[in-house]
Write a protein that holds these residues in place. Sequence first.
Motif, PDB file in Angstrom:
ATOM      1  N   ILE A 145     -33.773 -50.619  17.094  1.00 15.39           N
ATOM      2  CA  ILE A 145     -34.483 -51.212  18.070  1.00 15.39           C
ATOM      3  C   ILE A 145     -34.350 -52.349  18.440  1.00 15.39           C
ATOM      4  CG2 ILE A 145     -37.076 -52.448  18.327  1.00 15.39           C
ATOM      5  CD1 ILE A 145     -36.458 -49.310  19.360  1.00 15.39           C
TER       6      ILE A 145
ATOM      7  N   THR B  27     -31.691 -54.795  22.042  1.00 16.02           N
ATOM      8  CA  THR B  27     -32.005 -56.412  22.535  1.00 16.02           C
ATOM      9  C   THR B  27     -30.759 -57.330  22.642  1.00 16.02           C
ATOM     10  OG1 THR B  27     -32.239 -57.605  20.264  1.00 16.02           O
ATOM     11  CG2 THR B  27     -34.253 -56.945  21.266  1.00 16.02           C
TER      12      THR B  27
ATOM     13  N   GLY C 114     -39.133 -61.335  19.856  1.00 16.59           N
ATOM     14  CA  GLY C 114     -38.847 -59.857  20.008  1.00 16.59           C
ATOM     15  C   GLY C 114     -38.461 -58.687  19.458  1.00 16.59           C
ATOM     16  N   VAL C 115     -37.593 -59.205  18.494  1.00 17.83           N
ATOM     17  CA  VAL C 115     -37.434 -58.165  17.842  1.00 17.83           C
ATOM     18  C   VAL C 115     -38.310 -57.631  16.747  1.00 17.83           C
ATOM     19  CG1 VAL C 115     -36.089 -57.408  15.562  1.00 17.83           C
ATOM     20  CG2 VAL C 115     -34.999 -58.456  18.368  1.00 17.83           C
TER      21      VAL C 115
ATOM     22  N   ALA D 288     -41.199 -55.582  18.387  1.00 20.83           N
ATOM     23  CA  ALA D 288     -40.759 -54.936  18.924  1.00 20.83           C
ATOM     24  C   ALA D 288     -40.347 -53.574  18.253  1.00 20.83           C
ATOM     25  CB  ALA D 288     -39.865 -54.666  19.355  1.00 20.83           C
TER      26      ALA D 288
ATOM     27  N   ILE E 224     -40.285 -47.159  21.994  1.00 19.25           N
ATOM     28  CA  ILE E 224     -40.144 -48.327  22.403  1.00 19.25           C
ATOM     29  C   ILE E 224     -38.625 -49.258  22.336  1.00 19.25           C
ATOM     30  CG2 ILE E 224     -40.065 -50.253  20.130  1.00 19.25           C
ATOM     31  CD1 ILE E 224     -42.943 -48.921  20.263  1.00 19.25           C
TER      32      ILE E 224
ATOM     33  N   THR F  39     -39.105 -51.774  24.981  1.00 17.27           N
ATOM     34  CA  THR F  39     -38.526 -53.862  24.170  1.00 17.27           C
ATOM     35  C   THR F  39     -37.718 -54.425  25.563  1.00 17.27           C
ATOM     36  OG1 THR F  39     -38.480 -53.208  22.317  1.00 17.27           O
ATOM     37  CG2 THR F  39     -36.747 -54.207  22.877  1.00 17.27           C
TER      38      THR F  39
ATOM     39  N   ILE G  96     -41.162 -56.711  26.706  1.00 11.16           N
ATOM     40  CA  ILE G  96     -41.044 -57.303  25.430  1.00 11.16           C
ATOM     41  C   ILE G  96     -39.709 -58.235  26.204  1.00 11.16           C
ATOM     42  CG2 ILE G  96     -40.679 -57.545  22.691  1.00 11.16           C
ATOM     43  CD1 ILE G  96     -41.747 -54.460  22.283  1.00 11.16           C
TER      44      ILE G  96
END
Length: 659
Positions: free
Chosen positions: A214, A218, A247-248, A251, A283, A287, A291
């Motif tokens: 994840i 990004t 954001g990470v 998420a 997710i 994301t 996100i």
Amino acid sequence: MSETSEEKIKRIAREIYGAVGGIENVEKLIHCMTRVRMTIRNDDKVDIEKLKNINGVLGVVEEDTLQVIVGPGTVNKVADEMVKEAGVKLGEPFPNIEIDTTGMTDKEIVEAKAAKVKAAQKAKQKQTPIKQILKSISNIFIPLIPAFVGAGLIGGVAAVMSNLIVAGDISKSYTDFVAILKFIQNGVFSYLAIYVGINAATEFGATAGLGGVIGAVTLLPGMDINAPLHNIFNGQPMSAGQGGIIGVIFAVWLLSLIEKKLHKWVPDAIDIIVTPALSLLIIGVFTIFIIMPIAGVISSSLVGAINWILNVGGAFSGFVLGALFLPMVMFGLHQILTPIHIEMINKTGSTPLLPILAMAGAGQVGAAIALWLRCRKNKQLTNMIKGALPVGILGIGEPLIYGVTLPLGRPFITACIGGGIGGAVVGGLGHVGAIAIGPSGLALVPLITNGHMMSYVLGLLAGYVGGFVATYFFGIPKDAILGEATTVETDALSQNGNKKVIDPNVAMTTITAPVIGKKVAIDTVSDPMMAQEVMGKTVAIIPDINSKIYAPVDGKVTMIADTKHAIGFMDKIGEEVLVHMGVDTVKLNGKYFNLNIQVGDTVKHGDVLGTVDWQKIIDADFDPVTMTIVTNTSDFKIDEIESNIQTKDNTVLMDSRIK
């Protein structure tokens, strides 16, 4: 009636603990694809056969960690249940009852006290959701700090060399070497989202590898810059890293929720295949399209706001931030600043916030030096300061905060004032930034942006002086000056109001042999620290095989090591007497020691305190020599009787009196 899946998980977790000697015998717990892996404190307490016979356990492997095989789809649930019962997270140390401080240096003692005060301070604080979030943020970034420091220093060297090449001061032949240094620096910062994703997944209870994926999402790997994805809110092309670290983290937190739900819903047989795929798909899409755009706006606004405050506020902003940082540390609120520092470094190349906040540590150092000078008769306090001060100067402030200033009260406030003065200097000079995060103090100097190191050093000096002056004149408690020589815990003490003080009629006492045996010269002891009497005046006795353990003083038991190989006493005149049985016998974890006393018990010369199987200690290749040590020797005049004599339970080893 058959048990439900949830009942099965709870039963397996409970029975594993029962077979390994209880929660208290586990130091740390993690899991892999099929195994619960435990670091065990005392292997002798583990019943391997009982462990293998648990319904649901498929096998046991004994290596560096004790590995209990329960199978895919079940292992994560059992591990989660076990750490939940222990009150920790996967990979975190399990709570321990006592720490054996025998033989600790001044630095180690103050760190132990700091940890105790810190734990007590945290226990007083209500665990609100906000504090839980801050603690999680801290746990995510702490493992990365060495990488930040190392890569930041290397990046700093690369920047200086690049400037020298451009200026013509060094040859262009160093260009390739500078490129290599930048590769190393970028190995951390270019892929930071992945590292944060892995750590965040571990913190939130998700699979670490999925968290890393994840984080990588990004970065939009493989996106064609000629045909980019577009922000669904404003139609603008998306960019790699948009939303940043904030954001990470968010998420991966959502990932942990989805993954845990799927583990409950998906049958164990296909859980290992279906759960990871669905978690990443759900997710990953969320994301990219939700996100990243929102977190991008938040992180950019946050960085801009902080820079505006520092530019407009100058010295005033610097004073407020420098003065308030220590209270933020005390309440755990400083943890939210780590991702802010990283975002500022990513967007502007440095964080001007860190050098200002680092001044709080300078205020602590100045306050500690003032305490050292004003309270020099308080040996316990000054020894603690000597242990904590070097690391405080290098930017590790917790020992000074929790071990020295916070317990005393007023010095903590005056240290904050010193931090504010240093912060005002740095904020007033302006443009002082750090290119990476890490320890503060002098250790931060190499990470300060090129050309502004002297401004940072001036701030440190101002913080030292401010903390010293404020503490020296306004922050010294009277009881710190008097010290603990007047507050000993023993039955032979008389009452003076609410304070216990030494009986003025008792000016002299004796210390008798704790074992029957042969007294030997201390320099013949195999442990060099004991042989050199580093801990204080020491007498050594080789015990007879049948000797019991006897009380060496009239006083009170103040400490018993977890491993039972050491007992601490306080006698009538305030001597701290330690009986240390054997060399390195801490490794026996209490085996062969049988004591019948507790901390707080009152004892008299010659009282039997327990027994030791000296023969088994010798058979296990340990030296049984028993040392009697006065750990606060400097406060007393001590006369030792001559060496090489046979001792009994009432043989006097030392005569002592207050200086």
